[in-house]
Design a protein around this motif. Structure first.
Motif, PDB file in Angstrom:
ATOM      1  N   LYS A 151      31.589  28.951  45.457  1.00 60.43           N
ATOM      2  CA  LYS A 151      30.622  29.416  46.463  1.00 60.43           C
ATOM      3  C   LYS A 151      30.476  28.400  47.593  1.00 60.43           C
ATOM      4  O   LYS A 151      30.629  28.731  48.775  1.00 60.43           O
ATOM      5  N   SER A 152      30.196  27.150  47.217  1.00 61.52           N
ATOM      6  CA  SER A 152      30.007  26.132  48.257  1.00 61.52           C
ATOM      7  C   SER A 152      31.281  25.942  49.054  1.00 61.52           C
ATOM      8  O   SER A 152      31.254  25.832  50.284  1.00 61.52           O
ATOM      9  N   THR A 153      32.429  25.908  48.356  1.00 58.96           N
ATOM     10  CA  THR A 153      33.693  25.688  49.050  1.00 58.96           C
ATOM     11  C   THR A 153      33.937  26.782  50.072  1.00 58.96           C
ATOM     12  O   THR A 153      34.406  26.507  51.186  1.00 58.96           O
ATOM     13  N   ALA A 194      23.659  29.586  53.970  1.00 58.42           N
ATOM     14  CA  ALA A 194      22.686  28.763  53.247  1.00 58.42           C
ATOM     15  C   ALA A 194      23.232  28.508  51.854  1.00 58.42           C
ATOM     16  O   ALA A 194      23.491  29.441  51.103  1.00 58.42           O
ATOM     17  N   ASP A 195      23.476  27.245  51.543  1.00 56.39           N
ATOM     18  CA  ASP A 195      24.024  26.900  50.222  1.00 56.39           C
ATOM     19  C   ASP A 195      22.887  26.455  49.312  1.00 56.39           C
ATOM     20  O   ASP A 195      22.382  25.344  49.437  1.00 56.39           O
ATOM     21  N   GLU A 196      22.495  27.342  48.430  1.00 61.28           N
ATOM     22  CA  GLU A 196      21.376  27.083  47.518  1.00 61.28           C
ATOM     23  C   GLU A 196      20.149  26.551  48.276  1.00 61.28           C
ATOM     24  O   GLU A 196      19.646  25.474  47.972  1.00 61.28           O
ATOM     25  N   PRO A 197      19.665  27.310  49.258  1.00 62.94           N
ATOM     26  CA  PRO A 197      18.583  26.781  50.101  1.00 62.94           C
ATOM     27  C   PRO A 197      17.289  26.550  49.339  1.00 62.94           C
ATOM     28  O   PRO A 197      16.449  25.786  49.806  1.00 62.94           O
TER      29      PRO A 197
HETATM   30 MG   LIG Z   1      27.712  24.672  45.222  1.00 64.49          MG
END
Ligand SMILES: [Mg+2]
Ligand SMILES: Nc1ncnc2c1ncn2[C@@H]1O[C@H](COP(=O)(O)OP(=O)(O)OP(=O)(O)O)[C@@H](O)[C@H]1O
Lengths: 291, 306
Positions: B50-52, B199-202
């Motif tokens: 997800k983050s990548t 938004a990455d795990e906001p």
């Molecule tokens: Mg991540």
């Protein structure tokens, strides 16, 4: 209830802390170290006998000696103690020389700030991702750092003559390299998060240096600057002994003319000077928020 | 909820994105779209990519393959989508659009907010928000916070007002609570004039009340300002309540793309491979420990790291 405490656990062998190979390596390293030190002692004439003979010379230097010359005359050579405490001949000029030493250290540190910052920024991975420039920055600093301040001072004295100015230049050049390295390492350790956040916003490397890296590392940079000021005042004492002004220069002149008592007074003043600068810099660093 | 903002094409289109770190394939042909005015959630187990994927979209990672298109402009791989770099893009213009050129200022940009927020804690809230504008400021107007032009500061104030924090402008960012800091980060994204907000795990580090506030803010940015919002979440119920669609990621691939009424079973399945992989890894580790010296296994572990 009892079942909880009596559950059988398998007995396992405890792995050995040291292995035979490790012990052998340790022995080889220890023997090699002993041999190297023995050789170094031979090369430098370091022996208990030399120490004893040197001891007598040191005694004479500290407390004076009566020398009898072949013509029968006996002359008393003054030692370092008692100290030469004449106010207008020794102490007042000594204080002025100490101040000059501080000014040399101060200017040597301050004048190096712009170049040190430049080299720090191009030599940190956080602020410069262009590898050739990064290498160039590191390389230039390594070369500049490899030459001691004293050698710079001798070179500038040869160029412009004795005085405080060559000392300032020598310190500044050496300090660009040392402080640049310390600063770039501080920048390397900064949290990459805000840097990435600004990159996403389209910031250039210079912009993210100004708005993410520098605000984060400013206290560390200031602490390192004060630490370098402290060290540079010490160095400027040494630079004086090769002719670059300040108290060091007069320590050298007095020792050359066998005024050991005056020289020792200056040495005591240097001790006080260094301790005061050290305490001041530590106090200021604490104020700034870095230790 | 979103129909009034949806234009014909997607604002963000990711197609066949691939990325490997060394031997390890992290993204394996990932495709998805986010339209203006839409909130899309990405769910997936730890390590599912997800983050990548978000980092590839904003240019923090260079993808190995695939295309990323923002409002019809294809992003250059590994370059951030801030106004400056996209200003140079050759933009394929559809003849029907009736637009001949776009000034650099108007090029859509992608902004990102992070779990760890990444404000500069020592700087004021306002200065942090102004930093969102760096991409369109020359060095002479941005070398220091003192050089920020008045209109940028005014715009930053408006962005702060949008997230409800205009009254905190002169406070140091580090003094604010986690939820407030995350809203400041959103304001910074707005000051970037972003039309896509990733938004990455906001809300992963926020308490339930602050999470609610931040999610409401993201929702309203989509509804009222027409932003395209994609958020990685680890809370399926938040995803259901606040998003229009939920994407499920596993092994760097899309495994489902559905409306918010995604079944519990589908969500549970998302995290199952991770559980199974964990069990398998533990079993393998036990087998290795039984047969070889422990030194070798640490060696291979360090190699993987390097
Ligand atoms: Mg991540
Ligand atoms: N810079 C990198 N170098 C090497 N491997 C990486 C790097 N970044 C990510 N990875 C690997 O890629 C995989 C996917 O990471 P990613 O951060 O995208 O997962 P994620 O879905 O965001 O997980 P999480 O829920 O834990 O945040 C992980 O196995 C991770 O170890």
């Amino acid at each position: 209830m009892t079942g909880l405490t009596t559950a059988p656990r398998p007995r396992l062998d405890i792995p050995p802390r040291y292995r035979p190979a490790g012990i052998a390596t340790g022995a080889v390293v220890a023997i090699a170290l002993i041999l190297v030190h023995w050789y170094a002692a031979v090369q430098t004439n370091t022996s208990p006998k030399e120490l004893l003979e040197g001891w007598r010379g040191l005694w004479n230097f500290l407390f004076g000696v009566d020398r009898t010359y072949p013509n029968g005359k006996t002359i008393h050579q003054d030692g370092a103690f008692p100290l030469d405490l004449r106010w207008s001949e020794t102490i007042r000029p000594g204080l002025e020389y100490c101040l000059l030493t501080i000014w040399i250290g101060l200017l040597g540190t301050t004048l190096s700030i712009p170049a040190a910052l430049f080299f720090a920024v191009i030599s940190s991975r956080t602020t410069n991702r262009f590898v050739p420039l990064w290498f160039l920055g590191r390389g230039v600093m390594s070369v500049l750092r490899a030459v001691p301040e004293t050698v710079y001072a001798l070179m500038f004295i040869a160029a412009v003559g004795f005085g405080a100015f060559p000392g300032v230049i020598a310190l500044a050049i050496h300090n660009v390299a040392v402080m640049g390295k310390l600063w770039s390492e501080a920048m390397d350790e900064v949290d990459q998060g805000p840097v990435e956040a600004l990159r996403v916003a389209g910031a250039s490397p210079v912009q993210s240096a100004a708005h993410a890296v520098l605000p984060a590392v400013m206290p560390s940079l200031l602490g390192l600057l004060l630490y370098r000021f402290d060290t540079n005042v010490r160095s400027s004492v040494i630079l004086g002994t090769v002719g670059a002004g300040g108290i060091g220069f007069f320590i050298k002149t007095e020792v050359d003319s066998f005024h050991f008592d005056t020289m020792m007074t200056y040495v005591c003043m240097v001790i006080v000077l260094i301790i005061v600068i050290d305490l001041f810099s530590a106090w200021l660093r604490k104020k700034v928020g870095t230790v | 909820m979103r129909a009034d903002h949806l234009s014909s094409g997607a604002m963000l289109r990711v197609d066949g994105l691939r990325k490997a770190f060394g031997e390890k394939t992290v993204l394996d042909g990932l495709s998805f779209e986010v339209a203006s005015g839409e909130v899309v959630s990405l769910l997936g187990a730890n390590g599912s990519g997800k983050s990548t994927s978000l980092r590839c979209v904003v240019g923090l990672e260079r993808p190995d393959g695939g295309t990323i298109t923002v409002d019809g402009v294809s992003a250059r791989p590994g370059e951030t989508t801030g106004a400056r770099s996209s200003g140079e893009l050759a933009r394929p213009l559809a003849p029907s659009e009736g637009v001949t050129a776009r000034s650099a200022e108007a090029v859509p940009t992608v902004a990102m907010v992070f779990q760890k927020i990444h404000l500069v804690p020592r700087r004021s809230v306002l200065d942090n928000v102004c930093a969102g504008a760096l991409g369109r400021l020359s060095l002479s107007r941005s070398w220091s916070v003192l050089a920020f032009p008045r209109e940028v500061q005014a715009e930053a104030m408006a962005c702060l007002d949008r997230v409800g924090l205009a009254d905190r402008a002169r406070e140091k960012a580090g003094r604010l609570s986690g939820g407030q800091q995350q809203r400041v980060a959103v304001a910074r994204a707005l000051c970037q004039r972003a039309q896509v907000l990733l938004a990455d795990e906001p809300v992963s580090a926020l308490d339930p009340a602050a999470s609610e506030q931040v999610m409401n803010l993201l929702r309203s940015l989509a509804d009222d300002d027409g932003l395209a919002v994609a958020a990685v979440l680890h809370q399926p119920d938040l995803a259901r309540r606040f998003s229009d669609r939920i994407l499920g990621l596993a092994g760097g691939r899309l495994v489902f793309d559905s409306s918010s009424e995604v079944t519990d079973q589908a969500v549970a399945d998302l995290y199952r491979p991770a559980l199974e992989a964990l069990e398998a890894a533990e079993a393998a580790e036990a087998a290795v420990a039984g047969s070889t010296a422990p030194k070798e296994s640490t060696d291979s572990a360090t190699k993987e790291f390097a």
